[in-house]
Scaffold this motif. Structure first.
Motif, PDB file in Angstrom:
ATOM      1  N   ARG A 177      -3.120  12.814 -23.619  1.00 36.02           N
ATOM      2  CA  ARG A 177      -4.274  13.512 -23.042  1.00 36.02           C
ATOM      3  C   ARG A 177      -5.469  13.511 -24.008  1.00 36.02           C
ATOM      4  O   ARG A 177      -6.436  14.220 -23.797  1.00 36.02           O
ATOM      5  CB  ARG A 177      -3.887  14.933 -22.653  1.00 36.02           C
ATOM      6  N   TYR A 222      -8.987   7.173 -25.554  1.00 37.11           N
ATOM      7  CA  TYR A 222      -9.329   6.242 -24.477  1.00 37.11           C
ATOM      8  C   TYR A 222     -10.776   5.768 -24.595  1.00 37.11           C
ATOM      9  O   TYR A 222     -11.068   4.589 -24.400  1.00 37.11           O
ATOM     10  CB  TYR A 222      -9.095   6.882 -23.106  1.00 37.11           C
ATOM     11  N   GLN A 253     -10.014   1.687 -19.717  1.00 41.71           N
ATOM     12  CA  GLN A 253      -9.896   2.751 -20.713  1.00 41.71           C
ATOM     13  C   GLN A 253     -10.924   3.859 -20.480  1.00 41.71           C
ATOM     14  O   GLN A 253     -10.610   5.041 -20.608  1.00 41.71           O
ATOM     15  CB  GLN A 253     -10.021   2.185 -22.128  1.00 41.71           C
ATOM     16  N   GLU A 269     -12.145   4.714 -17.639  1.00 39.30           N
ATOM     17  CA  GLU A 269     -11.718   5.459 -16.458  1.00 39.30           C
ATOM     18  C   GLU A 269     -10.552   6.393 -16.759  1.00 39.30           C
ATOM     19  O   GLU A 269     -10.454   7.466 -16.184  1.00 39.30           O
ATOM     20  CB  GLU A 269     -11.437   4.498 -15.305  1.00 39.30           C
ATOM     21  N   LYS A 270      -9.691   6.010 -17.677  1.00 39.91           N
ATOM     22  CA  LYS A 270      -8.616   6.928 -18.104  1.00 39.91           C
ATOM     23  C   LYS A 270      -9.228   8.155 -18.775  1.00 39.91           C
ATOM     24  O   LYS A 270      -8.817   9.284 -18.510  1.00 39.91           O
ATOM     25  CB  LYS A 270      -7.659   6.229 -19.067  1.00 39.91           C
ATOM     26  N   GLY A 327     -10.952  10.274 -16.232  1.00 39.59           N
ATOM     27  CA  GLY A 327      -9.962  10.935 -15.380  1.00 39.59           C
ATOM     28  C   GLY A 327      -9.389  12.184 -16.011  1.00 39.59           C
ATOM     29  O   GLY A 327      -9.006  13.121 -15.317  1.00 39.59           O
TER      30      GLY A 327
END
Length: 176
Positions: free
Chosen positions: A63, A68, A87, A89-90, A93
């Motif tokens: 997390r 990322y 990456q 987008e991770k 997110g």
């Protein structure tokens, strides 16, 4: 009674959402240490080593938004825009508010994979951020103009039969 239950549900739900926001101070210590080592590797131009260290940190603390976002930047630097977008987008997110300052480089990676509509959307969100400095505004506006040009060009030229065939025009122009 059902109104009270609904109110309690939404209260707990929104409190849990708030509690999930990313806090760099709460990254697991071992992951934070690896991430710090990765930053040192980056400063010494050891990009492959930095990627390994960040990936190890993310295995420990998946997390860690900064991990990322940093990987995304490394992949963009390598011109591996598809992986860069993944990456980013991770990171988005996990916490889009924390990562929102990265909307401009994200838009550049999107354009690198030909997603100019999404890139335009991202740069518009970036330009809407409060308290942007003049340099950031100028960079965002430049990219916005580029994306709008690309979108317009695509609409005016629907046939995609362009062949890229560079030719060497001599030593006075070309170099190794």
């Amino acid at each position: 009674m059902s109104r009270l239950a609904i109110l309690l549900f939404f209260s707990c739900y929104f409190n849990s959402l708030h509690a999930q926001w990313y806090d760099p101070e709460k990254v697991k210590p071992k992951a934070a240490s690896l991430y710090t080592d990765a930053i040192t590797s980056l400063q010494n131009n050891k990009f492959e080593n930095a990627k390994k260290q960040i990936n190890e940190a993310l295995k420990i603390d998946p997390r860690m938004v900064d991990g990322y976002l940093s990987l995304a930047g490394i992949y963009a630097n390598d011109k591996n825009y598809a992986e860069s977008v993944l990456q980013y987008e991770k990171g988005f997110g996990l916490d889009s508010m924390y990562a929102r300052d990265y909307l401009l480089p994200y838009s550049i990676s999107l354009s690198g994979v030909g997603k100019f509509e999404q890139a335009l959307d991202a740069v518009n969100k970036f330009l809407a951020l409060p308290k942007l400095n003049d340099r950031s505004k100028k960079a965002g506006e430049f990219r916005k103009n580029c994306y709008e040009f690309a979108i317009d060009y695509d609409k005016k030229h629907p046939v995609k039969n362009y062949v890229f065939a560079p030719k060497n025009v001599g030593n006075n122009i070309n170099s190794k």
